[in-house]
Design an enzyme around this catalytic site. Structure first.
Site, PDB file in Angstrom:
ATOM      1  N   HIS A 182      79.739  71.426  16.062  1.00  0.00           N
ATOM      2  CA  HIS A 182      80.329  70.041  15.473  1.00  0.00           C
ATOM      3  C   HIS A 182      80.282  69.618  14.062  1.00  0.00           C
ATOM      4  O   HIS A 182      79.409  70.545  13.478  1.00  0.00           O
ATOM      5  CB  HIS A 182      79.711  68.789  16.224  1.00  0.00           C
ATOM      6  CG  HIS A 182      78.035  68.722  16.178  1.00  0.00           C
ATOM      7  ND1 HIS A 182      77.280  69.497  16.755  1.00  0.00           N
ATOM      8  CD2 HIS A 182      77.645  68.047  15.274  1.00  0.00           C
ATOM      9  CE1 HIS A 182      76.086  69.388  16.251  1.00  0.00           C
ATOM     10  NE2 HIS A 182      76.295  68.279  15.313  1.00  0.00           N
TER      11      HIS A 182
ATOM     12  N   ARG B  94      73.556  76.244  10.708  1.00  0.00           N
ATOM     13  CA  ARG B  94      75.025  75.850  10.179  1.00  0.00           C
ATOM     14  C   ARG B  94      75.934  77.164  10.321  1.00  0.00           C
ATOM     15  O   ARG B  94      75.483  78.197  10.238  1.00  0.00           O
ATOM     16  CB  ARG B  94      74.873  75.525   8.475  1.00  0.00           C
ATOM     17  CG  ARG B  94      74.029  74.222   8.191  1.00  0.00           C
ATOM     18  CD  ARG B  94      73.624  74.286   6.811  1.00  0.00           C
ATOM     19  NE  ARG B  94      72.907  72.898   6.504  1.00  0.00           N
ATOM     20  CZ  ARG B  94      71.514  72.819   6.806  1.00  0.00           C
ATOM     21  NH1 ARG B  94      70.982  73.685   7.001  1.00  0.00           N
ATOM     22  NH2 ARG B  94      71.086  71.571   6.795  1.00  0.00           N
TER      23      ARG B  94
ATOM     24  N   GLU C 243      71.730  65.186  20.861  1.00  0.00           N
ATOM     25  CA  GLU C 243      72.058  63.980  20.013  1.00  0.00           C
ATOM     26  C   GLU C 243      73.248  63.308  20.654  1.00  0.00           C
ATOM     27  O   GLU C 243      73.885  63.639  20.959  1.00  0.00           O
ATOM     28  CB  GLU C 243      72.137  64.195  18.423  1.00  0.00           C
ATOM     29  CG  GLU C 243      73.405  64.934  18.255  1.00  0.00           C
ATOM     30  CD  GLU C 243      73.504  65.325  16.696  1.00  0.00           C
ATOM     31  OE1 GLU C 243      74.492  65.128  16.254  1.00  0.00           O
ATOM     32  OE2 GLU C 243      72.340  65.942  16.255  1.00  0.00           O
TER      33      GLU C 243
ATOM     34  N   HIS D  17      72.929  73.189  17.363  1.00  0.00           N
ATOM     35  CA  HIS D  17      71.424  72.850  17.408  1.00  0.00           C
ATOM     36  C   HIS D  17      71.004  73.610  18.812  1.00  0.00           C
ATOM     37  O   HIS D  17      71.799  73.847  19.488  1.00  0.00           O
ATOM     38  CB  HIS D  17      71.249  71.581  17.900  1.00  0.00           C
ATOM     39  CG  HIS D  17      71.859  70.359  16.678  1.00  0.00           C
ATOM     40  ND1 HIS D  17      71.283  70.433  15.354  1.00  0.00           N
ATOM     41  CD2 HIS D  17      72.349  69.339  16.897  1.00  0.00           C
ATOM     42  CE1 HIS D  17      71.899  69.286  14.795  1.00  0.00           C
ATOM     43  NE2 HIS D  17      72.590  68.987  15.385  1.00  0.00           N
TER      44      HIS D  17
ATOM     45  N   GLN E 147      77.906  72.818  12.130  1.00  0.00           N
ATOM     46  CA  GLN E 147      76.444  72.874  12.641  1.00  0.00           C
ATOM     47  C   GLN E 147      76.400  72.868  14.210  1.00  0.00           C
ATOM     48  O   GLN E 147      77.406  72.584  14.940  1.00  0.00           O
ATOM     49  CB  GLN E 147      75.585  71.891  12.146  1.00  0.00           C
ATOM     50  CG  GLN E 147      76.101  70.676  12.606  1.00  0.00           C
ATOM     51  CD  GLN E 147      75.163  69.703  11.673  1.00  0.00           C
ATOM     52  OE1 GLN E 147      73.896  69.171  11.851  1.00  0.00           O
ATOM     53  NE2 GLN E 147      75.412  69.532  10.475  1.00  0.00           N
TER      54      GLN E 147
END
Length: 431
Positions: free
Chosen positions: A286, A305, A149, A114, A112
């Site tokens: 990642h 994804r 993140e 972001h 995936q």
């Protein structure tokens, strides 16, 4: 200060024992993948009124709703500046800007990436205008926020994280070519083309070309993946690429022929020891493979994804989001402040993570707090002490600390046995 009840996400890839074991409670019997601690509207924590307001004795001034319970998002919305602080509201709006999770991966998560904040805002507005249901399988953007993140390993933690240099990926495919030669087998045509892609002089273009060739899927990709996996299973020497090629066989066992199997060879294959951390900016491809960790992110659930999943993969949107650049493993070392605070500070303004460890009889540690904070205790028990009141938290308990509650000190509980360990999150804005 408000003790919290949090939402447990039972995704199929979750461990059945790891989160329960960490927090000292019985396992549910099913997969326990993520514990969400925060105010994201999809799964907000529930804030419990202070003890006195619930008729349990002790100090407190109330604030939660009927029965002493209120969604943390609702509590914050009632008075954003009190709960978040003026600086946080000015920069991030009237919402808690971060989300803390305990993540327990028994099997690999999807490959995936972001989006950036601009992409998230544009994509969310576009899907809202088109009337796409939030629960629709083809929905890309669940909210209008980005999702940078970090993850801190609590056990040995395995992951794929960002593109490795094209020359290194090419070396892995050359090794596979040698394995096919040794077995007297012809190299699948897809692998020949990938070797050409990765030899290009412009590294971002080379990575993009190889990635696009694999993510396109089709018979060539599934055939090549099956051939590679069969060669490895039959005993082809893995040499110096044991981690990478073992990952290929494991992923193909779970997702036969999936494009993500070969994409894994374009990425850094990392193993974190307990206490090590990495951060993941927008655009970083990642996948978490196995392990238990503390994950912190901007408050978002936006995921595009790229494979290793039966869920929707929007290839054009994915290609607009991926950052095609080789990166070193983005390890994040802890910093110790003059106040004795152990902090993990990724290059994002939405959050920073504090690890607190207190031996019996140790002096208090100041809580790093800029705006609101949340705290989770994973061993022993602690006492939170602020000018407005105290709150005792045992193992497995968590709390929300409004900005107006600062400053807060974290104490070891007098007479308690064993070391106390807690994790706290606040913004990275100046206090």
């Amino acid at each position: 200060m408000y003790e919290l009840e949090n939402v447990l996400r039972p995704y199929a890839w979750g461990s059945t024992t790891a989160i329960a074991g960490l927090l000292g409670r019985p396992a549910s019997g099913g997969p326990e993948a993520e514990l969400w601690i925060g105010a994201h509207p999809d799964s907000p924590s529930v804030a419990l009124a202070p003890a006195a307001a619930r008729g349990l004795g002790g100090a407190g001034d109330g604030g939660a709703g009927d029965g002493g319970r209120l969604g943390l998002d609702e509590l914050i919305a009632a008075d954003p500046e009190h709960h978040l602080g003026r600086a946080s509201v000015a920069e991030f709006g009237p919402r808690l800007p971060f989300l803390l999770k305990v993540l327990a991966a028994e099997t690999p998560l999807s490959l995936q990436v972001h989006p950036t904040l601009e992409q998230a805002r544009e994509g969310f507005a576009r899907e809202e205008a088109a009337g796409v249901e939030h629960s629709a399988a083809g929905r890309n953007y669940k909210d209008d926020n980005h999702k940078p993140e970090m993850i801190l390993a609590l056990t040995p933690f395995e992951a794929l994280c960002g593109f490795r240099p094209a020359a290194e990926s090419r070396a892995v495919f050359l090794h596979l070519g040698a394995c096919f030669d040794l077995a007297g087998l012809e190299l699948p045509p897809l692998l020949v083309r990938l070797l050409d892609d990765l030899a290009g002089p412009d590294e971002p273009a080379a990575l993009r070309s190889a990635f696009e060739r694999i993510i396109a899927g089709g018979e060539d990709v599934s055939h090549a993946t099956a051939m590679v996996a069969a060669a490895l299973i039959s005993g082809a020497p893995m040499g110096r690429y044991v981690a990478e090629l073992s990952t290929v066989t494991n992923l193909n066992h779970r997702y036969p022929g999936d494009p993500g199997v070969l994409i894994s060879l374009l990425l850094n294959r990392i193993s974190l020891a307990p206490g090590e951390a990495v951060y993941l900016p927008s655009g970083n491809v990642h996948a978490y493979l196995h392990g238990l960790g503390i994950e912190v992110m901007a408050s978002s659930d936006n995921v595009l994804r790229g494979g290793l999943t039966p869920k929707f993969v929007d290839v054009p949107e994915l290609l607009k989001t991926v950052a095609f650049e080789a990166v070193g493993v983005p390890l994040l070392a802890a910093e110790t402040t003059l106040l004795g605070q152990e902090l993990f500070r990724p290059p994002f303004r939405e959050f920073q993570l504090q690890r607190i460890e207190l031996e019996p009889g140790a002096g208090p540690v100041p809580l790093a707090q800029s705006g609101a904070a949340v705290i989770l205790v994973v061993a022993g028990s602690v006492l939170l002490d602020s000018p407005k009141g105290d709150l005792h938290l045992g193992r497995g308990a968590s709390a929300f600390l409004p900005a107006a509650e600062a400053p807060v000190n974290v104490h070891a509980v007098s007479g308690a046995a064993g070391t106390a360990v807690a994790f706290a999150v606040t913004t990275a804005l100046e206090a």
